[in-house]
Scaffold this motif. Structure first.
Motif, PDB file in Angstrom:
ATOM      1  N   THR A 101     -14.128  -2.743 -11.901  1.00  0.00           N
ATOM      2  CA  THR A 101     -15.020  -1.669 -11.408  1.00  0.00           C
ATOM      3  C   THR A 101     -14.341  -0.635 -10.682  1.00  0.00           C
ATOM      4  O   THR A 101     -14.733   0.475 -10.306  1.00  0.00           O
ATOM      5  CB  THR A 101     -16.204  -2.117 -10.709  1.00  0.00           C
ATOM      6  OG1 THR A 101     -15.640  -2.973  -9.447  1.00  0.00           O
ATOM      7  CG2 THR A 101     -17.019  -3.040 -11.419  1.00  0.00           C
ATOM      8  N   GLY A 102     -13.134  -0.927 -10.518  1.00  0.00           N
ATOM      9  CA  GLY A 102     -12.155  -0.013  -9.489  1.00  0.00           C
ATOM     10  C   GLY A 102     -11.337   0.977 -10.379  1.00  0.00           C
ATOM     11  O   GLY A 102     -11.336   0.672 -11.726  1.00  0.00           O
ATOM     12  N   PRO A 103     -10.821   1.791  -9.838  1.00  0.00           N
ATOM     13  CA  PRO A 103      -9.717   2.954 -10.766  1.00  0.00           C
ATOM     14  C   PRO A 103      -8.486   2.146 -11.271  1.00  0.00           C
ATOM     15  O   PRO A 103      -8.135   1.118 -10.548  1.00  0.00           O
ATOM     16  CB  PRO A 103      -9.410   3.783  -9.645  1.00  0.00           C
ATOM     17  CG  PRO A 103      -9.493   3.091  -8.013  1.00  0.00           C
ATOM     18  CD  PRO A 103     -10.326   2.170  -8.377  1.00  0.00           C
ATOM     19  N   ASP A 104      -8.123   2.532 -12.264  1.00  0.00           N
ATOM     20  CA  ASP A 104      -6.801   1.982 -12.872  1.00  0.00           C
ATOM     21  C   ASP A 104      -5.750   3.005 -13.072  1.00  0.00           C
ATOM     22  O   ASP A 104      -5.771   3.425 -14.155  1.00  0.00           O
ATOM     23  CB  ASP A 104      -7.545   1.358 -14.335  1.00  0.00           C
ATOM     24  CG  ASP A 104      -6.351   0.444 -14.795  1.00  0.00           C
ATOM     25  OD1 ASP A 104      -5.295   0.428 -14.190  1.00  0.00           O
ATOM     26  OD2 ASP A 104      -6.446   0.187 -16.422  1.00  0.00           O
ATOM     27  N   PRO A 105      -5.025   3.231 -12.072  1.00  0.00           N
ATOM     28  CA  PRO A 105      -3.852   4.255 -12.125  1.00  0.00           C
ATOM     29  C   PRO A 105      -2.776   3.879 -12.883  1.00  0.00           C
ATOM     30  O   PRO A 105      -2.078   4.600 -13.629  1.00  0.00           O
ATOM     31  CB  PRO A 105      -3.620   4.581 -10.813  1.00  0.00           C
ATOM     32  CG  PRO A 105      -3.769   3.177 -10.195  1.00  0.00           C
ATOM     33  CD  PRO A 105      -5.146   2.825 -10.783  1.00  0.00           C
ATOM     34  N   ASP A 107      -3.116   2.180 -16.077  1.00  0.00           N
ATOM     35  CA  ASP A 107      -3.405   2.128 -17.424  1.00  0.00           C
ATOM     36  C   ASP A 107      -2.372   2.629 -18.320  1.00  0.00           C
ATOM     37  O   ASP A 107      -2.045   4.033 -18.338  1.00  0.00           O
ATOM     38  CB  ASP A 107      -4.693   2.873 -17.830  1.00  0.00           C
ATOM     39  CG  ASP A 107      -5.358   2.496 -18.917  1.00  0.00           C
ATOM     40  OD1 ASP A 107      -4.662   1.877 -20.099  1.00  0.00           O
ATOM     41  OD2 ASP A 107      -6.451   2.888 -19.581  1.00  0.00           O
ATOM     42  N   ALA A 110      -3.337   5.545 -20.855  1.00  0.00           N
ATOM     43  CA  ALA A 110      -4.334   6.717 -20.555  1.00  0.00           C
ATOM     44  C   ALA A 110      -3.966   7.705 -21.061  1.00  0.00           C
ATOM     45  O   ALA A 110      -4.689   8.787 -21.565  1.00  0.00           O
ATOM     46  CB  ALA A 110      -4.263   6.763 -19.004  1.00  0.00           C
ATOM     47  N   PRO A 141     -11.204   2.543 -22.383  1.00  0.00           N
ATOM     48  CA  PRO A 141     -10.073   2.027 -21.248  1.00  0.00           C
ATOM     49  C   PRO A 141     -10.158   0.623 -21.145  1.00  0.00           C
ATOM     50  O   PRO A 141     -10.989  -0.059 -21.192  1.00  0.00           O
ATOM     51  CB  PRO A 141     -10.713   2.838 -19.923  1.00  0.00           C
ATOM     52  CG  PRO A 141     -11.668   3.688 -20.631  1.00  0.00           C
ATOM     53  CD  PRO A 141     -11.896   3.591 -21.989  1.00  0.00           C
ATOM     54  N   THR A 143     -10.192  -0.928 -18.479  1.00  0.00           N
ATOM     55  CA  THR A 143     -11.511  -1.304 -17.447  1.00  0.00           C
ATOM     56  C   THR A 143     -12.623  -1.742 -18.293  1.00  0.00           C
ATOM     57  O   THR A 143     -13.249  -2.621 -17.599  1.00  0.00           O
ATOM     58  CB  THR A 143     -11.433  -0.275 -16.200  1.00  0.00           C
ATOM     59  OG1 THR A 143     -11.879   0.758 -16.866  1.00  0.00           O
ATOM     60  CG2 THR A 143     -10.354  -0.369 -15.328  1.00  0.00           C
ATOM     61  N   GLU A 144     -12.801  -0.986 -19.110  1.00  0.00           N
ATOM     62  CA  GLU A 144     -14.318  -1.363 -19.701  1.00  0.00           C
ATOM     63  C   GLU A 144     -14.067  -2.568 -20.616  1.00  0.00           C
ATOM     64  O   GLU A 144     -15.087  -3.124 -20.750  1.00  0.00           O
ATOM     65  CB  GLU A 144     -14.479   0.153 -20.606  1.00  0.00           C
ATOM     66  CG  GLU A 144     -15.205   1.272 -19.861  1.00  0.00           C
ATOM     67  CD  GLU A 144     -15.565   2.390 -20.801  1.00  0.00           C
ATOM     68  OE1 GLU A 144     -15.840   2.190 -22.003  1.00  0.00           O
ATOM     69  OE2 GLU A 144     -15.443   3.512 -20.306  1.00  0.00           O
TER      70      GLU A 144
END
Length: 193
Positions: A101-105, A107, A110, A141, A143-144
């Protein structure tokens, strides 16, 4: 207290974003404890207390299903093996849900995803000439992907724990409440605030 059969791995974002590592940990932990709960409980029964009957070797005996396990042995198994394994899996899933649920810098895909989205915006769609030209399946992404994996594994975990708890209730006798209540009580006793 005994060590859990499968120790929890170090919880890092890399652990969560490596789906094989998370799945392997959960699978190994479930195999070591939940899938073999009957064997663990059978090992707690001591049928030789009444003495050895030589005629028992000439016919099949179903002693593990008929003998109840004493309360102290059940408590030792639950407190030393079952609940620590469940707690370790819960911590891993909770941590990975938080990471998802947090940001993923970091990735790595991206830039690739952004390039694909840009190409999709520039694309000319003429469904009369090509009925498939309107289709575009963007990359998800990570995260998803992790959110989906954690959600699925939490559902599996609930099913596995319910099945295991039914067996423990049956073999240890009486109604021990739900597995959620028992785990919460154990956590309260073992993790004081």
């Amino acid at each position: 207290m005994a060590e859990p059969l499968t120790p929890s791995p170090p919880l890092t974002p890399q652990f969560c974003f490596t789906p094989g590592a998370l799945r392997d940990f959960l699978r190994l932990s479930r195999t070591a404890v939940d899938d073999t709960v009957t064997q663990h409980l059978n090992a707690l029964v001591t049928p030789a207390k009444e003495g050895f009957d030589p005629s028992s070797t000439s016919r099949p005996v179903s002693w593990p299903l008929t003998h109840q396990i004493d309360a102290a042995s059940c408590r030792t198994f639950k407190d030393g093996v079952l609940f620590p394994a469940w707690n370790g899996r819960s911590q891993a899933l909770s941590y990975c849900a938080l990471v998802a649920t947090g940001p993923d810098p970091d990735d790595p895909e991206a830039a690739l995803r952004e390039a694909e989205n840009e190409r999709n915006r520039e694309r000319v769609v003429n469904e009369r000439l090509d009925p498939y030209s309107g289709r575009f399946f963007p990359r998800e992404p990570r995260t998803e992907q992790l959110v989906s994996l954690v959600r699925m594994e939490q559902s599996v975990e609930n099913i596995v724990r319910s099945r295991t708890w039914d067996i423990v209730n049956q073999r240890c006798g009486g109604s021990l409440g739900t597995w959620e209540q028992a785990l919460a009580t154990w956590r309260k006793a073992n993790n004081p605030p």
